[in-house]
Design an enzyme around this catalytic site. Sequence first.
Site, PDB file in Angstrom:
ATOM      1  N   ARG A 176     -49.265 -15.408 -70.248  1.00 47.57           N
ATOM      2  CA  ARG A 176     -50.315 -15.735 -69.283  1.00 47.57           C
ATOM      3  C   ARG A 176     -50.335 -14.635 -68.232  1.00 47.57           C
ATOM      4  O   ARG A 176     -49.463 -13.781 -68.190  1.00 47.57           O
ATOM      5  CB  ARG A 176     -50.159 -17.143 -68.682  1.00 47.57           C
ATOM      6  CG  ARG A 176     -48.809 -17.716 -68.484  1.00 47.57           C
ATOM      7  CD  ARG A 176     -47.976 -17.052 -67.426  1.00 47.57           C
ATOM      8  NE  ARG A 176     -48.704 -16.915 -66.163  1.00 47.57           N
ATOM      9  CZ  ARG A 176     -48.445 -16.006 -65.253  1.00 47.57           C
ATOM     10  NH1 ARG A 176     -47.491 -15.101 -65.441  1.00 47.57           N
ATOM     11  NH2 ARG A 176     -49.131 -15.920 -64.141  1.00 47.57           N
ATOM     12  N   GLY A 177     -51.373 -14.713 -67.355  1.00 48.16           N
ATOM     13  CA  GLY A 177     -51.593 -13.616 -66.418  1.00 48.16           C
ATOM     14  C   GLY A 177     -52.656 -12.714 -67.034  1.00 48.16           C
ATOM     15  O   GLY A 177     -52.582 -12.380 -68.232  1.00 48.16           O
ATOM     16  N   ALA A 178     -53.648 -12.326 -66.222  1.00 51.21           N
ATOM     17  CA  ALA A 178     -54.836 -11.666 -66.775  1.00 51.21           C
ATOM     18  C   ALA A 178     -54.524 -10.420 -67.614  1.00 51.21           C
ATOM     19  O   ALA A 178     -54.961 -10.319 -68.773  1.00 51.21           O
ATOM     20  CB  ALA A 178     -55.809 -11.346 -65.639  1.00 51.21           C
ATOM     21  N   ARG A 227     -59.138 -18.735 -73.399  1.00 47.13           N
ATOM     22  CA  ARG A 227     -59.158 -18.908 -71.933  1.00 47.13           C
ATOM     23  C   ARG A 227     -60.378 -18.143 -71.387  1.00 47.13           C
ATOM     24  O   ARG A 227     -60.541 -16.961 -71.688  1.00 47.13           O
ATOM     25  CB  ARG A 227     -57.869 -18.372 -71.296  1.00 47.13           C
ATOM     26  CG  ARG A 227     -56.619 -19.135 -71.737  1.00 47.13           C
ATOM     27  CD  ARG A 227     -55.442 -18.872 -70.819  1.00 47.13           C
ATOM     28  NE  ARG A 227     -55.568 -19.587 -69.576  1.00 47.13           N
ATOM     29  CZ  ARG A 227     -54.781 -19.371 -68.513  1.00 47.13           C
ATOM     30  NH1 ARG A 227     -53.838 -18.457 -68.562  1.00 47.13           N
ATOM     31  NH2 ARG A 227     -54.933 -20.074 -67.412  1.00 47.13           N
ATOM     32  N   GLN A 264     -46.185 -21.677 -61.585  1.00 47.85           N
ATOM     33  CA  GLN A 264     -45.949 -20.261 -61.929  1.00 47.85           C
ATOM     34  C   GLN A 264     -45.198 -19.535 -60.802  1.00 47.85           C
ATOM     35  O   GLN A 264     -44.454 -18.595 -61.050  1.00 47.85           O
ATOM     36  CB  GLN A 264     -47.272 -19.540 -62.200  1.00 47.85           C
ATOM     37  CG  GLN A 264     -47.935 -19.895 -63.517  1.00 47.85           C
ATOM     38  CD  GLN A 264     -48.938 -21.021 -63.387  1.00 47.85           C
ATOM     39  OE1 GLN A 264     -48.805 -21.889 -62.518  1.00 47.85           O
ATOM     40  NE2 GLN A 264     -49.938 -21.030 -64.243  1.00 47.85           N
ATOM     41  N   ASP A 290     -57.992 -12.647 -61.568  1.00 45.60           N
ATOM     42  CA  ASP A 290     -58.335 -12.808 -62.988  1.00 45.60           C
ATOM     43  C   ASP A 290     -59.688 -12.201 -63.330  1.00 45.60           C
ATOM     44  O   ASP A 290     -59.954 -11.861 -64.474  1.00 45.60           O
ATOM     45  CB  ASP A 290     -58.319 -14.288 -63.377  1.00 45.60           C
ATOM     46  CG  ASP A 290     -56.889 -14.776 -63.441  1.00 45.60           C
ATOM     47  OD1 ASP A 290     -56.320 -15.088 -62.380  1.00 45.60           O
ATOM     48  OD2 ASP A 290     -56.315 -14.779 -64.547  1.00 45.60           O
ATOM     49  N   ASN A 320     -58.897 -16.213 -58.815  1.00 41.69           N
ATOM     50  CA  ASN A 320     -57.445 -16.208 -59.047  1.00 41.69           C
ATOM     51  C   ASN A 320     -56.992 -17.663 -59.096  1.00 41.69           C
ATOM     52  O   ASN A 320     -57.790 -18.587 -58.939  1.00 41.69           O
ATOM     53  CB  ASN A 320     -56.720 -15.423 -57.943  1.00 41.69           C
ATOM     54  CG  ASN A 320     -55.270 -15.154 -58.303  1.00 41.69           C
ATOM     55  OD1 ASN A 320     -54.980 -14.655 -59.394  1.00 41.69           O
ATOM     56  ND2 ASN A 320     -54.333 -15.487 -57.431  1.00 41.69           N
ATOM     57  N   LYS A 321     -55.704 -17.851 -59.320  1.00 42.02           N
ATOM     58  CA  LYS A 321     -55.131 -19.184 -59.481  1.00 42.02           C
ATOM     59  C   LYS A 321     -55.597 -20.143 -58.390  1.00 42.02           C
ATOM     60  O   LYS A 321     -55.673 -19.770 -57.220  1.00 42.02           O
ATOM     61  CB  LYS A 321     -53.602 -19.055 -59.469  1.00 42.02           C
ATOM     62  CG  LYS A 321     -52.818 -20.348 -59.622  1.00 42.02           C
ATOM     63  CD  LYS A 321     -53.209 -21.160 -60.831  1.00 42.02           C
ATOM     64  CE  LYS A 321     -53.080 -20.401 -62.139  1.00 42.02           C
ATOM     65  NZ  LYS A 321     -53.740 -21.075 -63.270  1.00 42.02           N
TER      66      LYS A 321
HETATM   67  O1  MRU Z   1     -53.033 -19.529 -65.421  1.00 40.85           O
HETATM   68  P1  MRU Z   1     -52.316 -18.233 -65.277  1.00 40.85           P
HETATM   69  O2  MRU Z   1     -50.847 -18.392 -65.089  1.00 40.85           O
HETATM   70  O3  MRU Z   1     -52.659 -17.265 -66.387  1.00 40.85           O
HETATM   71  O4  MRU Z   1     -52.900 -17.622 -63.926  1.00 40.85           O
HETATM   72  C1  MRU Z   1     -52.504 -16.323 -63.554  1.00 40.85           C
HETATM   73  C2  MRU Z   1     -53.033 -15.887 -62.250  1.00 40.85           C
HETATM   74  O5  MRU Z   1     -53.819 -16.554 -61.614  1.00 40.85           O
HETATM   75  C3  MRU Z   1     -52.622 -14.519 -61.797  1.00 40.85           C
HETATM   76  O6  MRU Z   1     -52.558 -14.461 -60.407  1.00 40.85           O
HETATM   77  C4  MRU Z   1     -53.656 -13.490 -62.292  1.00 40.85           C
HETATM   78  O7  MRU Z   1     -53.826 -13.612 -63.670  1.00 40.85           O
HETATM   79  C5  MRU Z   1     -53.279 -12.104 -61.964  1.00 40.85           C
HETATM   80  S1  MRU Z   1     -51.956 -11.556 -62.996  1.00 40.85           S
HETATM   81  C6  MRU Z   1     -51.547  -9.974 -62.621  1.00 40.85           C
END
Ligand code: MRU
Length: 363
Positions: free
Chosen positions: A53-55, A95, A202, A243, A253-254
């Site tokens: 996970r993470g963009a 996603r 996270q 993201d 973002n999250k």
């Molecule tokens: O749902 P996730 O854990 O994939 O969410 C991730 C985030 O919101 C991060 O802050 C974002 O992807 C940036 S990662 C460098």
Amino acid sequence: MSLANLPRTIEWIGELDGFVRMIDQTKLPESLEFIACRDVACMWHAIKRLIVRGAPAIGIAAAMGAVLAVREETLSAERLLSKLDETSRYLASSRPTAVNLTWALTRMKQKARASAGEGAKAICTRLLDEAKQIRDEDEAACRAIGQNGLSLIKDGAQILTHCNAGSLATAYYGTALAPIYTAHEASRRVTVFADETRPLLQGARLTAWELQRAGVEVRVLCDGAAASLLQRGEIDLIITGADRIAANGDSANKIGTYGLAVLAKAHKVPFYVAAPSSTFDLSIPSGQSIPIEYRDEHEVRSGFGRATVPVGVPCLNPAFDVTPAQLITGIITERGIIRPVARDGIAGLLLTLTTANRTRLGR
Ligand code: MRU
């Protein structure tokens, strides 16, 4: 403890008949385990279930997943190209919010089309090279974000972050955490306050895990505690990841990030977003058009095995929110800091990519 203790998030192991090795992020912090994906269905589920996970990391995962899908395709180049299109739609359905995923798939399709005359086997080899290149470029971008953000981190800084935009969310080194790692490597003292980040934690599970492993001082707080820390003047700076960043700088973002940006404004604390150019989506004029993923409500109701909501009460689980550009002090990218955050500055920075780079980056 040092950065050398951070394992790579995602790697291709072996040649074209090899596999993708990823940290299983659902198992952290209890245990560091790896998963091996050998087919595209495995990769789809790994992205959907947040094993990876993470963009930026899911962009890399999608690129490698595309290779897994087409590598057996020895019939014809034409059949391979149509299978790649089909696979891209499938992987993109895992996603919706992080644009890095579709960005990487577009880049893979462009690479395949550019090599169409070479035959299926050669296309597959080129696709594997491209996926590895996407991984390597992401690590390089993260290190550059670290350098570009270093001037923001004073010795003794107390920095708040949300979710995990660290090494685990990228090829290596992170985005929001990159300037912190660079400051740490430059022997500046930094304390990171990590929002636990409900519902999947996270921040508590992942950001705290990797910072501790890298030897950076970290404290985890409940999401609701951030406001009082800001009110007491205990936070010098907030840095989060993103993201998807629209053409006007609105940044998804999250979930919870927007609230932090409002708090930062109220308490006159700088609020920075850190992201590579692969996270910008210039086809979207503003954040209103960014698709927001809604995840299963069980993650809110009983995410870690224990019911925390009465049976029969519905839960909402939007995974992301959008922070308007005017609340963002600056966006730290691999090419420099965009400050103030506005359409012209963003276009200027992205369009300074050379034509060669633009083709390589699939733009
Ligand atoms: O749902 P996730 O854990 O994939 O969410 C991730 C985030 O919101 C991060 O802050 C974002 O992807 C940036 S990662 C460098």
